[in-house]
Scaffold this active site. Structure first.
Site, PDB file in Angstrom:
ATOM      1  N   GLY A   1       0.857  -1.145  -0.203  1.00 43.62           N
ATOM      2  CA  GLY A   1       0.076   0.100   0.127  1.00 43.62           C
ATOM      3  C   GLY A   1       0.818   1.195   0.000  1.00 43.62           C
ATOM      4  N   CYS A   2       0.189   2.167   0.474  1.00 45.68           N
ATOM      5  CA  CYS A   2       0.968   3.498   0.512  1.00 45.68           C
ATOM      6  C   CYS A   2       2.380   3.483   1.390  1.00 45.68           C
ATOM      7  CB  CYS A   2      -0.009   4.768   0.926  1.00 45.68           C
ATOM      8  SG  CYS A   2       0.700   6.372   1.232  1.00 45.68           S
ATOM      9  N   PHE A   3       3.342   3.977   0.743  1.00 45.15           N
ATOM     10  CA  PHE A   3       4.613   3.789   1.633  1.00 45.15           C
ATOM     11  C   PHE A   3       4.771   4.865   2.734  1.00 45.15           C
ATOM     12  CE2 PHE A   3       6.637   5.651  -2.770  1.00 45.15           C
ATOM     13  CZ  PHE A   3       5.980   6.786  -2.474  1.00 45.15           C
ATOM     14  N   TRP A   4       3.878   6.043   2.634  1.00 47.47           N
ATOM     15  CA  TRP A   4       3.727   6.993   3.786  1.00 47.47           C
ATOM     16  C   TRP A   4       3.291   6.070   5.043  1.00 47.47           C
ATOM     17  CZ3 TRP A   4       0.517  11.593   1.684  1.00 47.47           C
ATOM     18  CH2 TRP A   4       1.213  12.345   0.881  1.00 47.47           C
ATOM     19  N   CYS A   5       2.583   5.146   4.596  1.00 45.48           N
ATOM     20  CA  CYS A   5       1.894   4.516   6.045  1.00 45.48           C
ATOM     21  C   CYS A   5       2.943   3.436   6.540  1.00 45.48           C
ATOM     22  CB  CYS A   5       0.631   3.694   5.707  1.00 45.48           C
ATOM     23  SG  CYS A   5      -0.591   4.872   5.112  1.00 45.48           S
TER      24      CYS A   5
END
Length: 199
Positions: A32-36
């Protein structure tokens, strides 16, 4: 005499580099989102660095905007360098599978598209075998109540994401997105993997 000293020094330096090179190994996960997900692996003992980036597509040096279209074939991934003497690849796999939903195809929460797919990019035959064994066990025991759809693929060229994506949670922890989406993941990490976290 000077030549002998130089050769000995060169050999000593080479041995140090080789020794240092053996200390760390590489793992690459898309979840998923690499920020998370970047912040999760940064907290683990034995992890020496985490880079957010793109892998698995056909376009060289893609931008975030291009990857977001879903047309490049890249996934948002983390390139993790770790010390296998402190944390094993199997332990990283455990964190990987317990920190996202590996049963949703091309989707994590509100994020949809192939760039958010669940994927393991293996770097050697051992990593491939361990990932496949772990995935099979999850499916055989119906661990998630649904089939695990995580793709297991040979590592491809990794492209580091733009600077503003790196250390995102560390730099932007007070933003609403971080508090609403990332913080709960960090709280779960504290509960489930407390013994594996850095002080």
């Amino acid at each position: 005499m000077k030549k002998i000293i130089f050769i000995l020094f060169s050999l000593l330096t080479l041995n140090q580099v080789n020794a240092q090179g053996k200390k760390t190994e590489k793992a690459t996960f898309g979840m998923g989102c690499f920020w998370c997900t970047e912040a999760i692996f940064q907290r683990l003992k034995g992890v020496t660095s985490v880079k957010s980036g793109y892998e698995g597509g056909a376009l060289s040096n893609p931008t975030y905007e291009e990857v977001c279209t879903g047309a490049t074939g890249h996934a948002e991934v983390l390139e993790i360098n770790y010390n296998p003497q402190v944390i094993t690849y199997e332990e990283l796999l455990e964190v990987f599978w317990k920190s996202h939903d590996p049963t949703t195809l091309n989707r994590q929460g509100a994020d949809t598209g192939t760039q958010y797919r669940s994927v393991i990019f293996y770097h050697n035959a051992t990593q491939k075998a361990l990932a496949e064994k772990y995935k099979a066990e999850l499916n055989n025991t119906n661990a998630f109540g649904k089939k695990v759809v995580t793709a297991i693929e040979q590592a491809k060229p990794f492209y580091v994401a733009e600077n503003y994506h790196q250390d995102y949670y560390l730099k932007n922890g007070s933003e609403p997105y971080c508090r609403l989406v990332i913080l709960p993941k960090m709280q779960k990490l504290e509960k489930v993997f407390k013994d594996k976290l850095k002080n």
